[in-house]
Design an enzyme around this catalytic site. Structure first.
Site, PDB file in Angstrom:
ATOM      1  N   GLU A 239     -19.756  -8.242 -38.030  1.00 48.57           N
ATOM      2  CA  GLU A 239     -19.946  -9.602 -38.549  1.00 48.57           C
ATOM      3  C   GLU A 239     -20.939 -10.380 -37.680  1.00 48.57           C
ATOM      4  O   GLU A 239     -21.146 -10.037 -36.519  1.00 48.57           O
ATOM      5  CB  GLU A 239     -18.606 -10.338 -38.534  1.00 48.57           C
ATOM      6  CG  GLU A 239     -17.548  -9.686 -39.371  1.00 48.57           C
ATOM      7  CD  GLU A 239     -16.184 -10.341 -39.220  1.00 48.57           C
ATOM      8  OE1 GLU A 239     -16.007 -11.237 -38.356  1.00 48.57           O
ATOM      9  OE2 GLU A 239     -15.284  -9.933 -39.967  1.00 48.57           O
TER      10      GLU A 239
ATOM     11  N   TYR B 281      -4.323  -9.838 -45.442  1.00 46.96           N
ATOM     12  CA  TYR B 281      -5.743  -9.853 -45.761  1.00 46.96           C
ATOM     13  C   TYR B 281      -5.946  -9.493 -47.228  1.00 46.96           C
ATOM     14  O   TYR B 281      -5.129  -8.792 -47.827  1.00 46.96           O
ATOM     15  CB  TYR B 281      -6.513  -8.815 -44.916  1.00 46.96           C
ATOM     16  CG  TYR B 281      -6.859  -9.249 -43.516  1.00 46.96           C
ATOM     17  CD1 TYR B 281      -5.879  -9.663 -42.612  1.00 46.96           C
ATOM     18  CD2 TYR B 281      -8.169  -9.233 -43.087  1.00 46.96           C
ATOM     19  CE1 TYR B 281      -6.213 -10.044 -41.320  1.00 46.96           C
ATOM     20  CE2 TYR B 281      -8.509  -9.613 -41.784  1.00 46.96           C
ATOM     21  CZ  TYR B 281      -7.528 -10.020 -40.911  1.00 46.96           C
ATOM     22  OH  TYR B 281      -7.853 -10.399 -39.643  1.00 46.96           O
TER      23      TYR B 281
END
Length: 182
Positions: free
Chosen positions: A72, A27
């Site tokens: 999210e 990431y």
């Protein structure tokens, strides 16, 4: 990797990280300011996903240790504990059932597809959550500065993290350098 010593929250804001979870997922994450982050996913089940200006909760736990959490539009919850002085992160990602079963829906530049994320969240099951608790090793720390829109600015590509680590992605002012055919 930079030898910067992190202590205060101000040391963390504006920092750009690349890290690899123990499960192999890579990431890239940027603390844009005290209330937003940006990130790209270079490995794992949602490889290719990228997001800018994700609202976050950020606070200092202790000197050089920071907690970042967010939810999210997909319904995914994330909690990250950054320990940059030790080169470590502890993260827990709570993927809704639909993201675990249909990760390809989320592999895009989320900011341009919020409606698609909300539609999938409402169409598919969200429970039980697929929980991914992992430690990660930080492989890059860059001082991008706060509110730098050049940090996370394009779709991830194979080798991008190596380009960043090798100084081929940003100039000396941490602005994106266009890729040219070699």
């Amino acid at each position: 990797m930079a030898k910067k010593v992190f202590k205060e929250l101000s040391d963390f804001i504006g920092t750009h990280f690349i890290y690899t979870y123990d499960n192999g997922w890579e990431y890239e994450w940027y603390c844009k300011n005290d209330h937003t982050c940006c990130y790209r996913i270079h490995g794992g089940m949602v490889k290719g996903r990228w997001v800018t200006d994700q609202e976050i909760n950020l606070f200092k736990i202790a000197d050089g240790i920071y907690k970042v959490t967010w939810t999210e539009p997909t319904g995914t919850d994330v909690a990250l504990d950054f320990m940059p002085n030790e080169g470590k992160i502890n993260g827990v990602i709570f993927f809704p059932k639909w993201v675990h079963e249909h990760p390809e829906i989320t592999v895009c530049y989320q900011d341009k597809h919020i409606d698609r994320m909300i539609e999938a969240r409402e169409k598919y099951d969200t429970y039980p959550k697929y929980v991914v608790p992992e430690f990660a090793t930080i492989t890059y720390i860059g001082e991008a500065g706060a509110d730098n829109d050049d940090v996370i600015n394009e779709t991830p590509y194979e080798g991008m993290c190596d380009d960043i680590r090798n100084g081929k992605f940003y100039d000396e002012n941490y602005h994106h350098v266009s890729r040219k055919a070699e």
